[in-house]
Design a protein around this motif. Structure first.
Motif, PDB file in Angstrom:
ATOM      1  N   ARG A 143       0.978  -1.528  -0.273  1.00 54.69           N
ATOM      2  CA  ARG A 143       0.135  -0.205  -0.401  1.00 54.69           C
ATOM      3  C   ARG A 143       1.086   1.517   0.411  1.00 54.69           C
ATOM      4  O   ARG A 143       1.920   0.782   0.876  1.00 54.69           O
ATOM      5  CB  ARG A 143      -0.781  -0.289   1.367  1.00 54.69           C
ATOM      6  N   ALA A 167      -4.187   5.911   0.066  1.00 54.10           N
ATOM      7  CA  ALA A 167      -4.930   4.328  -0.727  1.00 54.10           C
ATOM      8  C   ALA A 167      -4.883   3.231  -1.342  1.00 54.10           C
ATOM      9  O   ALA A 167      -5.748   3.207  -2.140  1.00 54.10           O
ATOM     10  CB  ALA A 167      -6.216   5.740  -0.776  1.00 54.10           C
ATOM     11  N   ARG A 191     -15.254   3.482  -1.688  1.00 56.31           N
ATOM     12  CA  ARG A 191     -13.956   3.314  -1.392  1.00 56.31           C
ATOM     13  C   ARG A 191     -14.343   2.710   0.241  1.00 56.31           C
ATOM     14  O   ARG A 191     -13.499   2.269   0.467  1.00 56.31           O
ATOM     15  CB  ARG A 191     -12.879   3.829  -1.465  1.00 56.31           C
ATOM     16  N   LYS A 192     -15.024   3.854   0.816  1.00 56.76           N
ATOM     17  CA  LYS A 192     -15.729   4.155   2.156  1.00 56.76           C
ATOM     18  C   LYS A 192     -16.561   2.566   2.377  1.00 56.76           C
ATOM     19  O   LYS A 192     -16.146   1.719   3.760  1.00 56.76           O
ATOM     20  CB  LYS A 192     -15.795   5.257   2.293  1.00 56.76           C
ATOM     21  N   GLY A 236      -7.929   4.977  -4.749  1.00 56.17           N
ATOM     22  CA  GLY A 236      -7.805   3.983  -4.189  1.00 56.17           C
ATOM     23  C   GLY A 236      -8.241   2.809  -5.524  1.00 56.17           C
ATOM     24  O   GLY A 236      -9.187   1.654  -5.388  1.00 56.17           O
ATOM     25  N   LEU A 294      -7.782  10.019   3.841  1.00 54.28           N
ATOM     26  CA  LEU A 294      -6.082   9.538   3.341  1.00 54.28           C
ATOM     27  C   LEU A 294      -5.284   8.873   4.911  1.00 54.28           C
ATOM     28  O   LEU A 294      -4.362   8.180   4.473  1.00 54.28           O
ATOM     29  CB  LEU A 294      -5.866  10.920   2.644  1.00 54.28           C
ATOM     30  N   ARG A 349      -4.933   5.717   6.194  1.00 56.81           N
ATOM     31  CA  ARG A 349      -4.844   5.172   5.206  1.00 56.81           C
ATOM     32  C   ARG A 349      -3.217   4.857   4.649  1.00 56.81           C
ATOM     33  O   ARG A 349      -2.666   4.397   3.402  1.00 56.81           O
ATOM     34  CB  ARG A 349      -5.301   4.672   3.627  1.00 56.81           C
TER      35      ARG A 349
END
Length: 473
Positions: free
Chosen positions: A10, A13, A144-145, A171, A283, A286
């Motif tokens: 990662r 995101a 994404r959430k 993301g 952000l 993540r």
């Protein structure tokens, strides 16, 4: 939790990963939308919308038959009839009753009927918001959430070489070649900095396999269909090369720096980056607490990136300084940590035995202020920035706010500033605003013998009679 999509690494995101289907697909990836047709025998299949089948029951039966035919190693995107967010909330479509455990599945994300067990979610209609950065960002963050963190996100009909870095940064895992194909039939030649109309090209600024054997003049002389096919191959190759570069940037934990540079070609992308920084929580949660790569602060947006804001907030909210009566404000240095730089070695030598009686705080952009005790933490010991001697208004405002907040929370009997130029201007502004007295010890050059002697003498005078009460070092 998905069994078919795995995240490997990662960077904010963004992430690299793999879709384990009949063939393993490394992500972020670009797919050909024509390969989604059942007859194309691709690894990701979309049998069609519910409108195509007439109703949900027929769509369910067709999907079950398709699963039986293709086996359990291909991902099937469920037939959908998703609506725009403009449509009333009581309008729904029939649910496709295909168990998620029968093989990898995907589904068009819907607020009206959210699911959390699929391997892939489609941000259906996301391309409609391309010209509206605020709406596009809101839609991407919403999806994404609300989906599982380990589910892949597919954003169709939006990918361009200049925007894929931003989309992946926010993301997105899978993109497609729709725009590249459309651009080719409109005589648009794609580059990483945007498209160029073919009639404006004097030469082909690309050495890909599709461009290296021809010239701009020859391409212009082709018939429409032949020209479009060549441009399509070039456009797709450019798009895939950009995504491959973004994957590498994720692996090297330097995607943010790349995005800050890449978005300069399009005001909408700059707006999107700035708006995403406003959505700090999305952000920050993540973003890793530590990265193996240096933090390069080279644009105004560097002041608002999650790592910088998080560090400044934690200094203000969590840091408890040692109990000392004297605060010494110092300029930053190019070498990190500051204490091993030649400049700071001279400062500390001038302090001598009084060093333990003084609280040192370094003024810097973009981090604001860095207490000496935190200089070896990330990103204080791992950032680099452009050094010109000129600070813009945003840098001034940000650093002044950080210093002001620190002094309001932690009062000192004596404040000494061994600074010059912009650093001194910041100290003077904060001093005036808070009504604090600051003693300045530099006479034009912080490392000159005169300035260092003045610093030494001032500290001896202030520290006279003080005793060491201990600190956390």
């Amino acid at each position: 939790m998905t069994r078919y999509f795995e995240v490997h690494q990662r960077d904010g995101a963004a992430r690299t990963g793999s879709l384990y289907l009949n063939n393993t697909i490394p992500t972020p990836a670009v797919i050909d939308p024509s390969s989604l047709k059942p007859e194309a025998e691709g690894d990701i299949i979309y049998p069609g919308s519910q409108w195509h089948f007439g109703n949900g029951k027929a769509a369910t039966q067709a999907t079950l038959k398709l699963r039986e035919r293709v086996g359990k190693n291909k991902l099937i995107i469920m037939p959908s009839c998703t609506y725009s967010s403009m449509v009333a909330g009581d309008v729904t479509c029939e649910k496709i009753d295909v168990p998620a455990d029968e093989g990898p599945t995907g589904i068009a994300y819907s607020e009206r009927d959210p699911e959390t067990t699929r391997d892939l979610y489609v941000a259906d209609g996301i391309g409609c918001h391309e010209g509206n950065p605020r709406r596009l960002l809101a839609e991407l963050m919403k999806v994404r959430k609300n989906i599982a963190p380990d589910s892949a996100l597919y954003a169709p009909n939006i990918a361009l070489p200049e925007n894929v870095a931003m989309l992946i940064y926010l993301g997105v895992d899978i993109l497609d070649t729709t725009r590249a194909t459309i651009a080719a039939f409109e005589d648009k030649y794609m580059t990483s900095a945007g498209f160029i109309h073919l009639d404006r090209l004097a030469e082909l600024p690309c050495c890909c396999a599709h461009c290296s054997g021809t010239s701009a003049k020859e391409v212009k002389g082709m018939d429409k269909k032949q020209r479009a096919r060549l441009l399509e191959k070039h456009n797709i190759a450019t798009l895939e090369a950009e995504v491959a570069l973004v994957r590498q940037r994720i692996r090297s934990a330097s995607l943010r720096e790349y995005v800050e540079g890449r978005c300069r070609h399009d005001p909408a992308l700059v707006a999107m980056l700035r708006l995403s920084d406003v959505e700090y929580d999305f952000l920050e949660e993540r973003t890793a607490l530590f990265k193996p790569a240096p933090l390069l602060a080279t644009t105004s947006e560097s002041l608002t990136r999650p790592e910088v804001v998080r560090f400044a907030r934690r200094v203000q909210q969590r840091y408890t300084p040692p109990e000392k009566d004297i605060l010494l404000l110092l300029p930053c240095s190019a070498r990190k940590p500051y204490s091993i730089s030649m400049t700071h070695s001279r400062f500390r030598k001038a302090l001598g035995k009084n060093l333990k009686l003084v609280q040192e705080v370094i003024i810097t952009s973009p981090l604001g202020i860095v207490p000496r005790e935190l200089e070896v933490t990330y990103p204080a010991a791992h950032y680099d920035t452009t050094v010109t001697g000129y600070w813009d208004a945003e840098e001034h405002r940000w650093v002044e706010e950080c210093l002001e907040d620190f002094l309001l929370k932690h009062p000192y009997k004596h404040i000494v500033a061994h600074v010059e130029d912009e650093y001194r201007s910041i100290c003077e502004n904060v001093s005036k605003k808070l009504g604090l007295e600051i003693t300045y010890t530099s006479d034009g050059n912080v490392t000159s013998p005169t300035s260092l002697h003045k610093l030494e003498d001032t500290m001896k005078e202030l520290c006279s009679g003080l005793s060491y009460r201990g600190d956390y070092r």
